[in-house]
Design a protein around this motif. Structure first.
Motif, PDB file in Angstrom:
ATOM      1  N   PHE A 126       0.826  -1.203   0.000  1.00 18.47           N
ATOM      2  CA  PHE A 126       0.000   0.000   0.000  1.00 18.47           C
ATOM      3  C   PHE A 126       0.864   1.258   0.000  1.00 18.47           C
ATOM      4  O   PHE A 126       0.565   2.230  -0.684  1.00 18.47           O
ATOM      5  N   ALA A 127       1.927   1.244   0.786  1.00 18.62           N
ATOM      6  CA  ALA A 127       2.827   2.402   0.834  1.00 18.62           C
ATOM      7  C   ALA A 127       3.459   2.651  -0.531  1.00 18.62           C
ATOM      8  O   ALA A 127       3.560   3.798  -0.986  1.00 18.62           O
ATOM      9  N   LEU A 128       3.874   1.608  -1.206  1.00 14.96           N
ATOM     10  CA  LEU A 128       4.440   1.758  -2.543  1.00 14.96           C
ATOM     11  C   LEU A 128       3.408   2.275  -3.540  1.00 14.96           C
ATOM     12  O   LEU A 128       3.705   3.123  -4.379  1.00 14.96           O
ATOM     13  N   ALA A 129       2.200   1.769  -3.452  1.00 13.34           N
ATOM     14  CA  ALA A 129       1.144   2.200  -4.363  1.00 13.34           C
ATOM     15  C   ALA A 129       0.829   3.683  -4.179  1.00 13.34           C
ATOM     16  O   ALA A 129       0.642   4.414  -5.149  1.00 13.34           O
ATOM     17  N   ILE A 130       0.788   4.140  -2.953  1.00 14.63           N
ATOM     18  CA  ILE A 130       0.511   5.549  -2.689  1.00 14.63           C
ATOM     19  C   ILE A 130       1.678   6.420  -3.121  1.00 14.63           C
ATOM     20  O   ILE A 130       1.495   7.496  -3.673  1.00 14.63           O
ATOM     21  N   THR A 131       2.891   5.956  -2.905  1.00 15.83           N
ATOM     22  CA  THR A 131       4.073   6.737  -3.245  1.00 15.83           C
ATOM     23  C   THR A 131       4.215   6.919  -4.748  1.00 15.83           C
ATOM     24  O   THR A 131       4.538   8.013  -5.223  1.00 15.83           O
ATOM     25  N   PHE A 132       3.976   5.895  -5.532  1.00 14.36           N
ATOM     26  CA  PHE A 132       4.224   5.948  -6.964  1.00 14.36           C
ATOM     27  C   PHE A 132       3.013   6.368  -7.796  1.00 14.36           C
ATOM     28  O   PHE A 132       3.092   6.414  -9.011  1.00 14.36           O
ATOM     29  N   THR A 133       1.909   6.683  -7.166  1.00  9.64           N
ATOM     30  CA  THR A 133       0.736   7.157  -7.903  1.00  9.64           C
ATOM     31  C   THR A 133       0.371   8.543  -7.412  1.00  9.64           C
ATOM     32  O   THR A 133       0.995   9.098  -6.524  1.00  9.64           O
ATOM     33  N   ALA A 148      -2.130   9.227  -5.700  1.00 11.54           N
ATOM     34  CA  ALA A 148      -3.062   9.053  -4.594  1.00 11.54           C
ATOM     35  C   ALA A 148      -2.564   9.689  -3.302  1.00 11.54           C
ATOM     36  O   ALA A 148      -3.243   9.648  -2.299  1.00 11.54           O
ATOM     37  N   GLY A 149      -1.398  10.294  -3.326  1.00 13.74           N
ATOM     38  CA  GLY A 149      -0.853  10.912  -2.130  1.00 13.74           C
ATOM     39  C   GLY A 149      -1.548  12.223  -1.805  1.00 13.74           C
ATOM     40  O   GLY A 149      -2.522  12.632  -2.434  1.00 13.74           O
ATOM     41  N   ILE A 150      -1.046  12.910  -0.835  1.00 12.56           N
ATOM     42  CA  ILE A 150      -1.599  14.194  -0.427  1.00 12.56           C
ATOM     43  C   ILE A 150      -1.226  15.236  -1.482  1.00 12.56           C
ATOM     44  O   ILE A 150      -0.065  15.363  -1.849  1.00 12.56           O
ATOM     45  N   PRO A 151      -2.187  15.993  -2.002  1.00 12.55           N
ATOM     46  CA  PRO A 151      -1.869  16.990  -3.027  1.00 12.55           C
ATOM     47  C   PRO A 151      -1.048  18.135  -2.453  1.00 12.55           C
ATOM     48  O   PRO A 151      -1.198  18.503  -1.282  1.00 12.55           O
ATOM     49  N   LYS A 152      -0.171  18.707  -3.273  1.00 16.98           N
ATOM     50  CA  LYS A 152       0.632  19.850  -2.859  1.00 16.98           C
ATOM     51  C   LYS A 152      -0.109  21.106  -3.265  1.00 16.98           C
ATOM     52  O   LYS A 152      -0.227  21.424  -4.441  1.00 16.98           O
ATOM     53  N   CYS A 153      -0.628  21.802  -2.279  1.00 14.99           N
ATOM     54  CA  CYS A 153      -1.437  22.988  -2.530  1.00 14.99           C
ATOM     55  C   CYS A 153      -0.738  24.233  -2.007  1.00 14.99           C
ATOM     56  O   CYS A 153       0.004  24.184  -1.030  1.00 14.99           O
TER      57      CYS A 153
END
Length: 97
Positions: A13-20, A22-27
């Protein structure tokens, strides 16, 4: 055995979030209105951050040459950028003729 399986699942799951995406947007949290003209002349590209999405405010993200992070500018700065670009194009056309 169950602990190993749980650990592998968490890592996946950590890899999936890191490479897609799906992470926290940079606003942008705040924007600047007064940006020096010489900085605006170095802008390579810009994008608009909409307040209707994941971010709270509308902002113009300026990607400047030789800077790692984009500058968060007020959306009205886009007019200044467009006028600067058109001046540069007109000056180049005059120099050719």
């Amino acid at each position: 055995m169950e602990l190993k399986v749980a650990f592998v699942v968490v890592c996946l799951f950590a890899l999936a979030i890191t490479f897609t995406e799906a992470g926290i947007p940079k606003c942008c949290i705040t924007t600047k209105r007064d940006i020096p003209v010489r900085v605006l002349q170095k802008v390579q590209r810009w994008t608009m951050q909409q307040s209707s999405g994941a971010c709270d405010i509308s902002a113009l993200l300026l990607y400047v040459r030789d800077m790692r992070k984009p500058i968060c500018a007020h959306p009205k700065v886009k007019r200044i950028l467009i006028s600067l670009r058109s001046r540069v194009k007109r000056n180049k056309q005059k120099a050719v003729y």
